[in-house]
Motif scaffolding. Structure first.
Motif, PDB file in Angstrom:
ATOM      1  N   HIS A   1     -36.143 -16.936 -19.422  1.00 58.33           N
ATOM      2  CA  HIS A   1     -35.371 -17.745 -18.501  1.00 58.33           C
ATOM      3  C   HIS A   1     -36.181 -17.947 -17.231  1.00 58.33           C
ATOM      4  O   HIS A   1     -37.242 -17.410 -17.067  1.00 58.33           O
ATOM      5  N   GLY A   2     -35.591 -18.658 -16.309  1.00 60.61           N
ATOM      6  CA  GLY A   2     -36.276 -18.823 -15.024  1.00 60.61           C
ATOM      7  C   GLY A   2     -36.659 -20.269 -14.826  1.00 60.61           C
ATOM      8  O   GLY A   2     -36.387 -21.135 -15.639  1.00 60.61           O
TER       9      GLY A   2
ATOM     10  N   LEU B   1     -32.731 -13.395 -29.420  1.00 58.49           N
ATOM     11  CA  LEU B   1     -33.460 -14.047 -30.510  1.00 58.49           C
ATOM     12  C   LEU B   1     -33.090 -15.527 -30.632  1.00 58.49           C
ATOM     13  O   LEU B   1     -31.928 -15.888 -30.472  1.00 58.49           O
ATOM     14  N   PHE B   2     -34.097 -16.329 -30.898  1.00 58.03           N
ATOM     15  CA  PHE B   2     -33.824 -17.754 -31.116  1.00 58.03           C
ATOM     16  C   PHE B   2     -34.970 -18.398 -31.896  1.00 58.03           C
ATOM     17  O   PHE B   2     -36.010 -17.772 -32.113  1.00 58.03           O
ATOM     18  N   ASP B   3     -34.725 -19.624 -32.317  1.00 57.50           N
ATOM     19  CA  ASP B   3     -35.745 -20.371 -33.038  1.00 57.50           C
ATOM     20  C   ASP B   3     -36.020 -21.638 -32.244  1.00 57.50           C
ATOM     21  O   ASP B   3     -35.213 -22.565 -32.225  1.00 57.50           O
ATOM     22  N   ASP B   4     -37.165 -21.659 -31.599  1.00 52.59           N
ATOM     23  CA  ASP B   4     -37.472 -22.768 -30.692  1.00 52.59           C
ATOM     24  C   ASP B   4     -37.565 -24.113 -31.419  1.00 52.59           C
ATOM     25  O   ASP B   4     -37.463 -25.166 -30.786  1.00 52.59           O
TER      26      ASP B   4
ATOM     27  N   GLY C   1     -33.453 -22.680 -27.515  1.00 52.96           N
ATOM     28  CA  GLY C   1     -34.100 -22.005 -26.386  1.00 52.96           C
ATOM     29  C   GLY C   1     -33.185 -21.952 -25.175  1.00 52.96           C
ATOM     30  O   GLY C   1     -33.063 -20.911 -24.517  1.00 52.96           O
ATOM     31  N   GLU C   2     -32.511 -23.072 -24.910  1.00 53.44           N
ATOM     32  CA  GLU C   2     -31.606 -23.140 -23.746  1.00 53.44           C
ATOM     33  C   GLU C   2     -30.441 -22.158 -23.941  1.00 53.44           C
ATOM     34  O   GLU C   2     -30.041 -21.458 -23.011  1.00 53.44           O
TER      35      GLU C   2
ATOM     36  N   GLY D   1     -29.610 -14.906 -19.156  1.00 52.61           N
ATOM     37  CA  GLY D   1     -29.169 -14.910 -17.753  1.00 52.61           C
ATOM     38  C   GLY D   1     -27.818 -14.228 -17.593  1.00 52.61           C
ATOM     39  O   GLY D   1     -27.589 -13.483 -16.631  1.00 52.61           O
ATOM     40  N   ALA D   2     -26.924 -14.464 -18.566  1.00 53.24           N
ATOM     41  CA  ALA D   2     -25.591 -13.846 -18.485  1.00 53.24           C
ATOM     42  C   ALA D   2     -25.694 -12.322 -18.576  1.00 53.24           C
ATOM     43  O   ALA D   2     -24.890 -11.593 -17.974  1.00 53.24           O
TER      44      ALA D   2
END
Ligand SMILES: Cc1cc2nc3c(=O)[nH]c(=O)nc-3n(C[C@H](O)[C@H](O)[C@H](O)COP(=O)(O)OP(=O)(O)OC[C@H]3O[C@@H](n4cnc5c(N)ncnc54)[C@H](O)[C@@H]3O)c2cc1C
Length: 518
Positions: A5-6, A415-418, A424-425, A432-433
Motif C-alpha cells: 500500500h502507500g 495475498l492477491f493475484d495482480d 491489487g487495490e 490498510g484496514a
C-alpha cells in the motif's frame, strides 16, 4: 515479493530550507546536475574509482531496497571505505545542497533506502570491519556495513552472541539495523536493537563526525543516541556502532505447539507471559501460513493445526526445565493438542525453517502478496486476529498470519493475484484496514520494518499535527537543510523555519499545490 500500500510517488519532497535548486511537486529538485557533478568530483578525490558509480547501468543496481515496488535510479552512488571518505562526501552534499540517502544491505521493507533521482546514495557495504570484540566489557565495536550474523560469528568463540536477530540477519547490516531499530524473534526476551546499541559515531548532515554514547553506560544530557537509533537515516549516517554482547545460554529448548485456533494460541501466549516466564521467542503461524511453509520446506508441522506456536526457552538448565514445565502446562490448559520438543539441533533447525521461510513460502500459494507490519498490545491478539479474519472473509482477500506473537508484532501477508483486475487495490485496502485495526487497538503502524516511504502517509493517523511538528523540530535540529533521506517517514514537507503548532492558514506549499496537508 510484490507491491504494497502507500502512495505511488517514489520519494517525497525535500524537507527543510530549499536547497540551491528549486524543489518540484514530486520532491525531486530541478536540474541539480551541477551539484551532483561537484559531489562526484569530490568523491573521486577521496576514494578509488571503483567507489564512485556514475554509469547508468550500474546505478540501476541500487534502484530499490526490499520493497521493490518503489524504484528510483540514483544520480550517483558512492561506496566509502572509511569515515573520513563518507564524511567528505556528505560535506560536499551539504555544500551543494544535494540530498543523500544511506544504504546498508538494501533489505529494508519500507523503502527507507529508496534513492533520490537527484541525490547521492551512500552505501556502507565496504565498511565491514569488526573493529573490536571486548569480552570483558561484553561489547563489540562495528563498522556500519557489518552483517548482523557476522557479529555473532565473531563473538561465539568468546562465549557471546549478538541478540537482535532479524530474519534477514544473514544479509542485513548493523547500520541498517540501527537506523530501523530492527527486531527479531529473540527480541521478546532480549529487547530490540535500541537496547543493544550503546554508542555510535555519526556523520551529521553537515558532514561533521560526532560520537554519541560509547562503552560506558548512561551518558549525561539528552539521549541523542536514543533519538538517532530508529531515525531511518534522516539524522545522519552511522559510521560505527558499539553494541552489547550477550552470554551464550547454557541450554536452549525449542518447542513446536499445535492449537486448533489462533484464539487458543493467542491466549496461551498471554498466559505464558502473564505467568512470569519470559521465553526467548514466541512465534505464531496460522493455518494458511502453515500450508505455505509445508509446501515450500516440508517442515512437518502438526496435521490439522489452526495455529502453531514456536516457543524457545533459554538460560541456565535448571531455569529452562522449570520454564518448560510451566509452558507445557499452560499450553495444555489453553487447548494445545500436540507439543513437540526438538531433541537435537537438526529438529530445532527444521522447526525454525518453517517459521523463517514463511514470507517467501507464501509465494507457493499466491502469485503476489503484501508483507504488512503492525504492532498491538499482546493481549489484543485474539481480538485483532478475529477482526483480520472477518476483513478477509468479507473482502474475499486471503490473509496469512505469521508473526512475533510474544511482542504482539503482526506480519499479515495479504495475498492477491495482480493479473486479476482490481485485485491489487483490494489487497491494499485490506492491508490498510489492518493498520487501522492496529491503531484502534492501541498499537502502531509498524512494529519493526520502519515507516520509510511506504507508511509515511499513515503517520497522521497515529500522530497529531503537533506531534508531527515536534518531530520536525528534532529533525531540523540535526538537519536544517533537509538533505538527509528527505521524503521518508513524514508525509509532507515541512520547513525548518516554519513555526510548529496549529496553523490558521494553509501552508504556502499546500496552497501552491506542492505538498499535501496532514
Ligand atoms: C526476508 C526479510 C526478512 C526480514 N526480517 C526482519 C525482521 O525479522 N525484523 C526486522 O526488524 N526487519 C526485518 N527485515 C527488514 C530489514 O532486513 C531490516 O530493516 C534491516 O535492519 C535493514 O538493514 P539493511 O542493511 O538492509 O538496511 P537498508 O535497507 O539498506 O536501509 C534501511 C534504512 O536504514 C538507513 N540506513 C542504512 N544504513 C545506515 C547508516 N549506516 N546510518 C544511517 N542510516 C542508515 C537507510 O537510509 C534506510 O532508511 C526483513 C527483510 C527481509 C527482506
Amino acid at each position: 515479493m510484490s507491491g504494497t500500500h502507500g502512495t505511488e510517488t517514489s520519494a517525497g519532497p525535500v524537507l527543510g530550507d530549499t536547497p540551491p535548486e528549486a524543489t518540484s511537486a514530486t520532491g525531486e529538485t530541478g536540474d541539480n546536475s551541477a551539484g551532483i557533478a561537484a559531489v562526484g568530483r569530490v568523491a573521486r578525490t577521496l576514494m578509488p574509482d571503483t567507489g564512485v558509480i556514475e554509469d547508468p547501468t550500474q546505478l540501476r543496481t541500487y534502484e530499490c531496497d526490499g520493497l521493490a515496488h518503489y524504484r528510483v535510479t540514483p544520480a550517483l552512488v558512492v561506496l566509502p571505505e572509511t569515515t573520513e571518505q563518507l564524511a567528505g562526501v556528505v560535506r560536499a552534499c551539504a555544500e551543494h545542497g544535494v540530498p543523500f540517502v544511506a544504504r546498508g544491505s538494501g533489505t529494508g521493507l519500507s523503502g527507507g533506502a529508496l534513492p533520490r533521482a537527484d541525490g547521492v546514495l551512500v552505501v556502507t557495504s565496504r565498511m565491514r570491519a569488526i573493529r573490536e570484540v571486548r569480552r570483558a566489557d561484553q561489547r563489540a565495536v562495528l563498522e556500519p556495513g557489518v552483517i548482523n550474523l557476522d557479529v555473532t560469528r565473531a563473538a561465539t568463540p568468546e562465549g557471546y552472541y549478538y541478540a537482535p536477530d532479524p530474519s534477514s540477519q544473514q544479509i542485513c547490516s548493523i547500520g541498517g539495523n540501527l537506523a530501523e531499530n530492527s527486531g527479531g524473534a529473540h527480541c521478546l526476551k532480549y529487547g530490540f536493537t535500541s537496547n543493544h546499541v550503546l554508542g555510535t559515531e555519526l556523520v551529521t548532515p553537515q558532514g561533521d563526525v560526532v560520537q554519541l554514547g560509547g562503552m560506558a553506560p548512561d551518558a549525561p544530557g539528552y539521549d541523542l543516541l536514543g533519538t538517532v537509533v530508529g531515525s531511518e537515516g534522516t539524522l545522519g549516517v552511522a559510521t560505527t556502532a558499539t553494541v552489547r554482547l550477550v552470554r551464550l545460554p547454557e541450554e536452549v529448548r525449542t518447542l513446536l505447539v499445535g492449537f486448533h485456533s489462533t484464539d487458543d494460541a493467542g491466549a496461551a501466549t498471554s498466559a505464558i507471559i502473564g505467568s512470569g516466564v519470559l521465553p526467548a521467542a514466541i512465534e505464531m503461524m496460522d493455518a494458511l501460513a502453515i500450508e505455505a511453509a509445508e509446501a515450500a520446506v516440508h517442515c512437518n508441522y502438526p496435521d490439522g493445526a489452526g495455529a502453531v506456536l514456536v516457543i524457545e526457552l533459554d538460560g541456565p538448565s535448571a531455569e529452562v526445565q522449570h520454564e518448560y514445565d510451566v509452558v507445557e502446562r499452560l499450553c495444555q490448559e489453553h487447548g494445545s493438542f500436540e507439543l513437540r520438543l526438538a531433541i537435537d539441533a537438526t529438529e530445532r533447525a527444521l522447526i525454525w525453517k518453517g517459521r523463517k521461510s514463511a514470507f517467501a513460502a507464501v509465494g507457493r500459494i499466491s502469485p503476489d502478496y503484501i508483507v504488512q507490519d503492525g504492532v498491538i498490545p499482546r493481549t489484543a491478539l485474539p481480538e485483532v486476529l478475529r477482526a483480520i479474519a472477518e476483513l478477509s472473509s468479507s473482502s474475499g482477500v486471503r490473509v496469512a498470519n505469521v508473526f512475533h506473537a510474544g511482542d504482539g508484532n503482526l506480519h499479515p501477508l495479504v495475498l492477491f493475484d495482480d493479473a486479476k483486475a482490481g485485485a491489487g487495490e483490494a489487497a491494499e485496502k485490506v492491508s490498510g484496514a489492518i493498520l487501522d485495526l492496529c491503531i484502534s487497538h492501541g498499537g502502531a503502524i509498524t512494529g519493526e520494518h520502519g515507516v520509510g516511504v511506504d507508511k509515511a502517509a499513515y503517520m497522521p493517523k497515529m500522530f497529531t499535527d503537533d506531534d508531527l511538528d515536534t518531530m520536525q523540530l528534532v529533525r531540523c535540529a540535526f538537519d536544517p537543510a533537509g538533505i538527509a533521506n528527505p521524503g521518508k517517514v513524514f508525509p509532507t514537507p515541512r520547513l525548518c523555519g516554519e513555526v510548529p503548532g496549529k496553523r490558521k492558514h494553509a501552508h504556502p506549499l499546500v496552497e501552491a499545490g506542492l505538498a499535501d496537508a496532514f
